[in-house]
Each structure stands twice: as C-alpha cells, then as structure tokens.
Design a protein around this motif. Structure first.
Motif, PDB file in Angstrom:
ATOM      1  N   LEU A 129      18.488  15.669 -46.185  1.00 19.13           N
ATOM      2  CA  LEU A 129      17.678  14.911 -46.193  1.00 19.13           C
ATOM      3  C   LEU A 129      17.968  13.836 -46.985  1.00 19.13           C
ATOM      4  CD1 LEU A 129      14.562  17.860 -46.458  1.00 19.13           C
ATOM      5  CD2 LEU A 129      15.471  15.436 -44.509  1.00 19.13           C
ATOM      6  N   GLU A 130      16.565  12.631 -46.725  1.00 15.42           N
ATOM      7  CA  GLU A 130      17.225  11.747 -47.563  1.00 15.42           C
ATOM      8  C   GLU A 130      16.023  11.109 -48.208  1.00 15.42           C
ATOM      9  OE1 GLU A 130      18.078  10.077 -50.147  1.00 15.42           O
ATOM     10  OE2 GLU A 130      19.066   8.329 -49.265  1.00 15.42           O
ATOM     11  N   SER A 131      15.837  10.668 -49.976  1.00 16.75           N
ATOM     12  CA  SER A 131      14.432  10.899 -50.397  1.00 16.75           C
ATOM     13  C   SER A 131      14.005   9.389 -51.508  1.00 16.75           C
ATOM     14  CB  SER A 131      13.827  12.098 -50.787  1.00 16.75           C
ATOM     15  OG  SER A 131      12.516  11.823 -51.432  1.00 16.75           O
ATOM     16  N   TYR A 132      13.534   7.939 -50.834  1.00 13.67           N
ATOM     17  CA  TYR A 132      13.555   7.089 -51.406  1.00 13.67           C
ATOM     18  C   TYR A 132      12.381   7.301 -52.490  1.00 13.67           C
ATOM     19  CZ  TYR A 132      16.667   4.344 -48.519  1.00 13.67           C
ATOM     20  OH  TYR A 132      17.881   4.647 -47.494  1.00 13.67           O
ATOM     21  N   SER A 133      11.622   8.383 -51.832  1.00 13.59           N
ATOM     22  CA  SER A 133      10.238   7.587 -52.652  1.00 13.59           C
ATOM     23  C   SER A 133      10.258   9.888 -53.528  1.00 13.59           C
ATOM     24  CB  SER A 133       9.194   8.669 -51.967  1.00 13.59           C
ATOM     25  OG  SER A 133       8.120   8.942 -52.103  1.00 13.59           O
ATOM     26  N   ALA A 134       9.789   9.341 -55.008  1.00 15.83           N
ATOM     27  CA  ALA A 134       9.752  10.266 -55.943  1.00 15.83           C
ATOM     28  C   ALA A 134       8.620  11.240 -55.332  1.00 15.83           C
ATOM     29  CB  ALA A 134       9.142   9.739 -56.827  1.00 15.83           C
ATOM     30  N   PHE A 135       8.012  11.159 -54.119  1.00 17.11           N
ATOM     31  CA  PHE A 135       7.077  12.044 -53.823  1.00 17.11           C
ATOM     32  C   PHE A 135       8.060  13.186 -52.970  1.00 17.11           C
ATOM     33  CE2 PHE A 135       4.281   9.255 -55.368  1.00 17.11           C
ATOM     34  CZ  PHE A 135       3.561   9.896 -56.023  1.00 17.11           C
ATOM     35  N   GLY A 136       8.860  12.572 -52.262  1.00 20.25           N
ATOM     36  CA  GLY A 136       9.687  13.492 -51.005  1.00 20.25           C
ATOM     37  C   GLY A 136      10.224  12.759 -50.118  1.00 20.25           C
ATOM     38  N   PRO A 137      10.805  13.271 -49.234  1.00 18.04           N
ATOM     39  CA  PRO A 137      11.074  12.407 -47.617  1.00 18.04           C
ATOM     40  C   PRO A 137      10.739  11.600 -46.840  1.00 18.04           C
ATOM     41  CG  PRO A 137      12.625  14.762 -47.883  1.00 18.04           C
ATOM     42  CD  PRO A 137      10.891  14.686 -48.919  1.00 18.04           C
ATOM     43  N   PRO A 138      10.319  10.356 -46.087  1.00 19.10           N
ATOM     44  CA  PRO A 138      10.034  10.055 -46.202  1.00 19.10           C
ATOM     45  C   PRO A 138       9.316   9.971 -45.042  1.00 19.10           C
ATOM     46  CG  PRO A 138      12.134   9.188 -44.950  1.00 19.10           C
ATOM     47  CD  PRO A 138      11.728   9.974 -46.375  1.00 19.10           C
ATOM     48  N   VAL A 170      13.364  -0.432 -52.511  1.00 25.37           N
ATOM     49  CA  VAL A 170      13.565   0.626 -52.207  1.00 25.37           C
ATOM     50  C   VAL A 170      12.602   1.807 -52.588  1.00 25.37           C
ATOM     51  CG1 VAL A 170      16.020   2.113 -51.544  1.00 25.37           C
ATOM     52  CG2 VAL A 170      16.571  -0.020 -51.361  1.00 25.37           C
ATOM     53  N   CYS A 171      13.929   2.606 -53.815  1.00 23.83           N
ATOM     54  CA  CYS A 171      12.761   4.080 -54.570  1.00 23.83           C
ATOM     55  C   CYS A 171      11.530   2.858 -55.215  1.00 23.83           C
ATOM     56  CB  CYS A 171      13.810   4.991 -55.344  1.00 23.83           C
ATOM     57  SG  CYS A 171      15.250   5.196 -54.404  1.00 23.83           S
ATOM     58  N   VAL A 172      11.473   2.235 -55.784  1.00 28.05           N
ATOM     59  CA  VAL A 172       9.738   1.768 -56.047  1.00 28.05           C
ATOM     60  C   VAL A 172       9.188   1.389 -55.576  1.00 28.05           C
ATOM     61  CG1 VAL A 172       9.289   0.581 -57.695  1.00 28.05           C
ATOM     62  CG2 VAL A 172      10.848   1.079 -58.613  1.00 28.05           C
ATOM     63  N   LEU A 173       9.454   0.931 -54.605  1.00 21.70           N
ATOM     64  CA  LEU A 173       8.786   0.860 -53.324  1.00 21.70           C
ATOM     65  C   LEU A 173       8.061   1.650 -52.612  1.00 21.70           C
ATOM     66  CD1 LEU A 173       7.530  -1.565 -51.035  1.00 21.70           C
ATOM     67  CD2 LEU A 173      10.187  -1.004 -50.039  1.00 21.70           C
ATOM     68  N   HIS A 174       9.184   2.698 -51.777  1.00 24.21           N
ATOM     69  CA  HIS A 174       8.236   3.745 -51.233  1.00 24.21           C
ATOM     70  C   HIS A 174       7.878   4.879 -52.436  1.00 24.21           C
ATOM     71  CE1 HIS A 174      10.563   3.021 -47.440  1.00 24.21           C
ATOM     72  NE2 HIS A 174      11.263   1.741 -48.219  1.00 24.21           N
ATOM     73  N   SER A 175       8.751   4.422 -53.654  1.00 21.19           N
ATOM     74  CA  SER A 175       6.794   6.028 -54.332  1.00 21.19           C
ATOM     75  C   SER A 175       6.258   5.460 -53.956  1.00 21.19           C
ATOM     76  CB  SER A 175       7.954   6.033 -56.160  1.00 21.19           C
ATOM     77  OG  SER A 175       9.017   6.791 -55.436  1.00 21.19           O
ATOM     78  N   ALA A 176       5.162   3.345 -54.658  1.00 22.65           N
ATOM     79  CA  ALA A 176       4.522   3.503 -54.677  1.00 22.65           C
ATOM     80  C   ALA A 176       3.731   4.139 -53.459  1.00 22.65           C
ATOM     81  CB  ALA A 176       4.744   1.595 -55.620  1.00 22.65           C
ATOM     82  N   LEU A 177       4.296   2.919 -52.300  1.00 21.56           N
ATOM     83  CA  LEU A 177       3.086   3.235 -51.496  1.00 21.56           C
ATOM     84  C   LEU A 177       2.820   4.476 -51.046  1.00 21.56           C
ATOM     85  CD1 LEU A 177       6.037   0.846 -48.755  1.00 21.56           C
ATOM     86  CD2 LEU A 177       3.427   0.008 -49.923  1.00 21.56           C
ATOM     87  N   ASP A 178       4.162   5.565 -51.247  1.00 19.68           N
ATOM     88  CA  ASP A 178       3.404   7.158 -50.903  1.00 19.68           C
ATOM     89  C   ASP A 178       2.599   7.563 -51.935  1.00 19.68           C
ATOM     90  OD1 ASP A 178       5.320   7.388 -49.155  1.00 19.68           O
ATOM     91  OD2 ASP A 178       6.133   8.814 -50.470  1.00 19.68           O
ATOM     92  N   ALA A 179       2.421   6.395 -53.461  1.00 15.97           N
ATOM     93  CA  ALA A 179       1.325   6.474 -53.336  1.00 15.97           C
ATOM     94  C   ALA A 179      -0.128   6.839 -53.953  1.00 15.97           C
ATOM     95  CB  ALA A 179       1.709   6.165 -55.523  1.00 15.97           C
TER      96      ALA A 179
END
Ligand SMILES: [Zn+2]
Length: 231
Positions: A129-138, A170-179
C-alpha cells in the motif's frame, strides 16, 4: 481569519527525511534540508499543543519502488496499487527506492530538533500500500490501514493542523487535504515546504489545496500569530 480564541493547534512536519534531502537522498528535493531552520522555530513555539512528524517508513519490497517491478522506470512507469478491500479503487506511480526502514535514508534529518516532537507517525509501512498522507493510504471506499494520527489529534482535542515539509505537491498536499476532509481547520505554511515545482505546478498545488478547503499561509501570516513563532 484570526479567531478570538487561540486554536488548539498541531504542527505536522511531513517527510523531512534524508532520502528527500541533498546531498545523498535518492529522491532529494532542492531546499529540503534548509527547512530545518524554520521548522525548528516552529518546534520552539509555545503555540502548538501537539508537535508531530510523519515519515515514509517503507519495507524493502515496497510496491512504490521501481525495483520491485520488472522493467519499471522511476517517475515514468506506473504500477497499480489496489485497495485490498475494494479492487475498483487504485492509484499508480513508482519511484526510486527510498526511506527503507533501518537505512540512513529513512532518518529524519539530524538538523531538526526531534527531541521537541511529541510523536513520529510512520506511514507506507505495508509493502502493498502507498501512503502519501500522514493519515494513511488514499483509499476511501473503505478507508484502510489508517495511521494513528487522526486518533492522536482527536485525543488531544486538536482543532487546527498546520502542515510543513516535503514535498509540497505530494505528501504535504495529501496530508493537508486529508486533515481538512477529517474536519480540522487546516493550513499549509508554504514557505516551510519544498518541491521541484515550476510556477505552474506551484499554482496548481495551491489551487488543489484551496479547493480542498486548506488555507495556504506563510511564516509571517496572521494565522500563525497565536503560535508566537520567533522570527
Ligand atoms: Zn514513499
């Protein structure tokens, strides 16, 4: 945007690891290591109730590595990574090997004052599994293998999340969108991120953040006044 009550805020430092920094990182970004100075100012601030770092923490055979796919080329080839609970949901992309558990490339850069962190969140720990976000996979349908980040923020009564680190798109973007999707008032401190983006890419990333309800601010912005960051 300044609220009358100080927010209950968390600082989330994303992927400031050796493999994403010069001179030795396999996926080094220009300006990555230089983020340590402003990040340490944020870590010294009394304004953040929780100070967290997330890191890519991959097993050696991680599905995002081109080396795991016959003939694959990093940044060019694609592989399909599928939600184990829903075969219809998938993402694609392969990279050079990076942030392998137990290697120097996986370490958070030593310039960052990690003793001030409350916790480090490992992500991308599942080989498949990939996980750009600090919250977990997309994956959303259903969410699978979430990290402990959301639970930690909930337990601490966090209302606001401020994201910094690597990479912006990538990872900042996806972490922030998840938050933001999870209900936190979320900001990216843009001048405490780095990327390889050109002007057009920077604009597109900002638009993606703003579409997702994330505020894009700078170190000196009013939204950070509560944190009394030493300039
Ligand atoms: Zn990775």
């Amino acid at each position: 945007m300044a609220s009358p009550n100080p927010p209950s805020a968390a600082l989330l430092i994303v992927d400031v690891q050796e493999d994403f920094c010069r001179p030795n990182g396999s996926l080094a970004l220009p300006g990555g290591r230089e983020l340590a100075t402003p990040i340490n100012k944020l870590l010294a601030s009394p304004g953040f109730k929780l100070k967290l770092a997330a890191r890519d923490f991959h097993p050696r055979n991680h599905v995002s590595f081109a080396s795991q796919h016959e003939g694959a080329v990093a940044f060019t080839s694609e592989t399909t990574i599928t939600n184990p609970e829903n075969a219809a949901e998938s993402i694609t992309k392969v990279y050079h090997d990076h942030c392998v558990q137990g290697t120097p490339g996986c370490e958070i850069i030593p310039e960052i004052h990690t003793a001030r962190l409350d916790a480090i969140i490992n992500k991308g720990t599942d080989a498949n599994l990939e996980s750009y976000s600090a919250f977990g996979p997309p994956f959303r349908n259903p969410r699978v293998r979430a990290t402990r980040l959301h639970a930690m923020l909930q337990d601490a009564g966090i209302t606001h999340v401020f994201c910094v680190g690597l990479s912006y798109n990538v990872c900042v973007l996806h972490s922030a969108l998840d938050a933001a999707e999870l209900g936190y008032t979320t900001f990216v401190i843009r001048d405490v991120t780095a990327s390889r983006l050109d002007v057009e890419g920077l604009r597109a990333t900002r638009e993606a953040l703003e579409r997702g309800g994330v505020g894009v601010v700078e170190m000196g912005s009013a939204e950070l006044e509560f944190a009394r960051v030493d300039r």
